[in-house]
Design an enzyme around this catalytic site. Structure first.
Site, PDB file in Angstrom:
ATOM      1  N   LYS A  14      -0.677  -4.023  -3.488  1.00 11.12           N
ATOM      2  CA  LYS A  14      -1.954  -3.517  -2.999  1.00 11.12           C
ATOM      3  C   LYS A  14      -2.047  -2.178  -3.804  1.00 11.12           C
ATOM      4  O   LYS A  14      -1.388  -1.296  -3.279  1.00 11.12           O
ATOM      5  CB  LYS A  14      -1.985  -3.544  -1.529  1.00 11.12           C
ATOM      6  CG  LYS A  14      -3.118  -2.759  -1.075  1.00 11.12           C
ATOM      7  CD  LYS A  14      -3.482  -2.667   0.610  1.00 11.12           C
ATOM      8  CE  LYS A  14      -4.749  -2.052   0.854  1.00 11.12           C
ATOM      9  NZ  LYS A  14      -4.601  -0.627   0.561  1.00 11.12           N
TER      10      LYS A  14
ATOM     11  N   SER B   5       0.858  -1.271   0.051  1.00 14.94           N
ATOM     12  CA  SER B   5      -0.203   0.062   0.092  1.00 14.94           C
ATOM     13  C   SER B   5       0.865   1.266  -0.038  1.00 14.94           C
ATOM     14  O   SER B   5       1.525   1.449  -1.098  1.00 14.94           O
ATOM     15  CB  SER B   5      -1.051   0.047   1.367  1.00 14.94           C
ATOM     16  OG  SER B   5      -1.879   0.743   1.140  1.00 14.94           O
TER      17      SER B   5
ATOM     18  N   ASP C 189       9.679   5.190 -10.233  1.00 13.40           N
ATOM     19  CA  ASP C 189       9.420   5.741 -11.577  1.00 13.40           C
ATOM     20  C   ASP C 189      10.164   6.964 -11.916  1.00 13.40           C
ATOM     21  O   ASP C 189       9.989   7.349 -13.320  1.00 13.40           O
ATOM     22  CB  ASP C 189       7.858   5.657 -11.519  1.00 13.40           C
ATOM     23  CG  ASP C 189       7.194   4.522 -11.887  1.00 13.40           C
ATOM     24  OD1 ASP C 189       7.981   3.483 -11.700  1.00 13.40           O
ATOM     25  OD2 ASP C 189       5.843   4.672 -12.089  1.00 13.40           O
TER      26      ASP C 189
END
Length: 508
Positions: free
Chosen positions: A308, A283, A294
C-alpha cells in the site's frame, strides 16, 4: 494590454467551463435527492441513500479512499487517538455475565480492587447479567465522562461473596506498542500493532528501556501492522537513521514532491536493526521498513508486505461522518512505489492473501514474483524492487506445514484467552503464586489442559488436526496462562522463544 486581457480570457475559459460542469453535476445530485424526498411514493431514509451514493463514488477511486459513517467515527477516533475514558478492564461475556479477564494496570478498576475472575453484575442500577447484552452496549454502560463516578456490584467467585465498589472513570490508554522486552542478553524486541497518536512516545519509552537493559540490537516487529499515521512512522525512522538520510518521499495530485529527511535527534543510530514484516504489514509499516532497507540501515526479515503506497487524509463531512481520501502517493528513499495494482477491483485487491497462498509465495521465496522493470538501488547499491510491497532481505515462511495455517491463527486468537480464563475460573487458587517456570511445567507435563482444549475447540465447531501440533498448542497455552496470571512481558518472552522470525534473527 487589450490583447493581454483577451488572451487571458481564452486561457482561463477551460477552468471556468470545468467549474460550471462540476457545479452542474452537483446540482443534478441535489435535485435528485429533492425529488426522492418530495415525490417518491414511499418514505425513504435519505441518510442511507446519501451514504450509498458516497460509497459508490469512492469505490470508483481506489480501495483505500473510504467513507466513515458517523456511527463508526467514535471507535475510529479512539483507536487512532490512543485512549478512551472508561473503567479499565479486559472482559468478555461468559455464560450470562460480564467476566473480568484482567483489570488494566493502574486503571480505575484495579485501584478499586477489581480482580481477574470477578463478575460485574450491575453498573449503578443497570443490570448486566442474564440479558445477553452485546459488547457495544456493555461499553456504553461502562464508559462515560472523565471524572464521573460509577458504582459496580461485583461477585467474586473465589470468595463466594457479592460486594460494591465505587470508582471514578479515567483515561484508559489503548496501547499501540504491545511490548518492549529483551529477547536475549543483547537483543531487544519491540512490537508495534499500529501507528496512532501515542505510538512514537510509546516506542521511545520501550527503546530507552531495552537500551538500559543492554540492547545492542533491535528487533522491530511490524507484522500484522496495517499502518496509521505516516508521521509516527517517520518519527521512529528518524530515531534509527543518521542525519540527513531520506526517510520518505510523497507526491500529490500536482506532482509536487515532498521529501522528509532524518534529523540529528536519533537515539538508536548505531546498533543493529532487524524489521519483521509479513503479508499484513501495510502503509506506514512499509514506509518504515522501506526507509530502513533503502538506506541499508538494517535487515528486513519475513515475507512480502501488503503493498500500500497511497496516503490518505481524513476530511470531515459536517454531520459527524468523514471521508478518508487518497491525497498522495509515497515513495521509499530509492524512489520505489510499492503500491500494488488495484485494477481488478477492491475485492481482488484485499483478497491477495489467497493468491499468494495458492502460488506458494508464503512458503518459498522463489515464488515471489518481481518486476524486472522496477529495479532500484539502495544507498550502497543493492538491488530492490518496487511494484507490490517490501520484499524481505531474509525470507521466513509461514509457521507450520503447508495447509496448517488455521492452527496458528486459532492459537493466536481470542479462543485461547477465553479457554484459559475458564480453566482459571475453576483453578485460579492452584496457580496463584506460581512462577513462569512453574506454570510452564504444569501445562507441559500435564496433558489434561491439552485434552480440555481439544474438547473446547470441538465444542466451538472447529475441526482441526490438533494432535500433530500438541507441543505447539501446549506452548501457546503456557504463554496465555502466564499472561493472565503474571504479566505481558513474561508472556512475550515465552512466545519469542518459539517465534521463527525471531529465532532467525538470533541466528544471524
Amino acid at each position: 494590454m487589450a490583447v493581454g486581457l483577451l488572451l487571458g480570457s481564452f486561457l482561463n475559459f477551460p477552468d471556468e467551463q470545468r467549474g460550471m460542469l462540476l457545479s452542474s453535476k452537483k446540482t443534478k445530485l441535489n435535485k435528485l435527492m429533492d425529488f426522492i424526498e418530495s415525490e417518491y411514493v414511499e418514505d425513504v431514509d435519505a441518510d442511507s441513500i446519501v451514504d450509498l451514493t458516497v460509497n459508490s463514488i469512492l469505490e470508483k477511486l481506489d480501495p483505500h479512499s473510504v467513507y466513515i459513517d458517523k456511527n463508526e467515527m467514535e471507535a475510529v477516533t479512539q483507536s487512532m487517538k490512543g485512549d478512551f475514558v472508561g473503567i479499565g478492564v479486559n472482559f468478555y461475556m461468559y455464560k450470562d455475565s460480564v467476566a473480568v479477564i484482567k483489570p488494566i494496570a493502574g486503571g480505575p478498576s484495579e485501584k478499586a480492587g477489581i480482580k481477574s475472575g470477578d463478575r460485574i453484575l450491575y453498573a449503578d442500577n443497570s443490570q448486566l447479567f442474564g440479558r445477553e447484552l452485546p459488547t457495544d452496549s456493555l461499553f456504553t454502560q461502562l464508559k462515560g465522562e472523565r471524572g464521573s463516578e460509577l458504582t459496580l456490584t461485583v461477585f467474586r467467585k473465589s470468595e463466594d461473596r457479592e460486594f460494591k465498589v465505587n470508582l471514578v472513570r479515567d483515561i484508559i490508554p489503548i496501547k499501540s506498542v504491545d511490548v518492549g522486552v529483551m529477547a536475549d542478553d543483547e537483543v531487544g524486541y519491540i512490537k508495534i500493532n499500529r501507528f496512532a497518536e501515542t505510538t512514537y512516545d510509546e516506542f521511545r519509552e520501550a527503546l530507552l528501556y531495552i537500551k538500559k537493559e543492554g540492547a545492542k540490537t533491535l528487533i522491530l516487529d511490524l507484522r500484522d501492522n496495517g499502518g496509521g499515521y505516516l508521521e509516527k512512522a517517520v518519527d521512529i525512522a528518524d530515531d534509527l537513521l543518521k542525519d540527513d538520510l531520506v526517510i520518505v518521499k510523497t507526491k500529490n495530485k500536482k506532482n509536487r514532491e515532498n521529501i522528509t529527511y532524518a534529523t540529528n535527534d536519533g537515539i538508536f543510530e548505531d546498533g543493529k536493526v532487524y524489521v519483521l514484516i509479513n503479508e499484513n504489514s501495510a502503509s506506514a509499516s512499509e514506509i518504515l521498513a522501506g526507509a530502513i532497507q533503502d538506506n541499508d540501515r538494517g535487515t528486513i526479515v519475513g515475507r512480502r508486505s501488503f503493498g500500500k503506497g497511497l496516503v490518505q487524509r481524513e476530511m470531515p463531512l459536517g454531520d459527524g461522518s468523514a471521508v478518508r481520501l487518497t491525497v498522495a502517493r509515497y515513495y521509499t528513499p530509492s524512489g520505489r512505489s510499492i503500491q500494488r495494482s488495484y485494477a481488478d477491483g477492491g475485492d481482488a485487491y484485499f483478497n491477495d492473501f489467497q493468491k499468494r497462498y495458492e502460488n506458494g509465495e508464503l512458503y518459498a521465496a522463489d515464488s515471489i514474483k518481481v518486476a524486472d522493470t522496477l529495479k532500484y538501488k539502495t544507498l550502497r547499491g543493492r538491488t530492490v524492487y518496487g511494484g507490490g510491497g517490501i520484499i524481505p532481505d531474509v525470507f521466513v515462511p509461514m509457521e507450520g506445514e503447508h495447509g496448517d495455517e488455521a492452527i496458528t491463527m486459532v492459537m493466536k486468537s481470542g479462543l485461547v484467552s477465553y479457554f484459559v480464563f475458564e480453566q482459571l475460573d475453576v483453578e485460579r487458587k492452584v496457580f496463584e503464586g506460581f512462577t513462569a517456570q512453574e506454570i510452564s511445567d504444569k501445562i507441559t507435563t500435564d496433558d489434561s489442559y491439552y485434552v480440555a482444549f481439544e474438547k473446547y475447540i470441538a465444542k466451538s465447531g472447529l475441526i482441526l488436526p490438533l494432535k500433530k501440533h500438541k507441543q505447539k498448542i501446549k506452548y501457546y497455552l503456557t504463554a496465555e496462562f502466564t499472561r493472565q496470571m503474571l504479566d505481558e512481558k513474561t508472556y512475550y518472552q515465552i512466545l519469542l522463544k518459539e517465534d521463527n522470525m525471531v529465532k532467525t534473527v538470533l541466528k544471524q
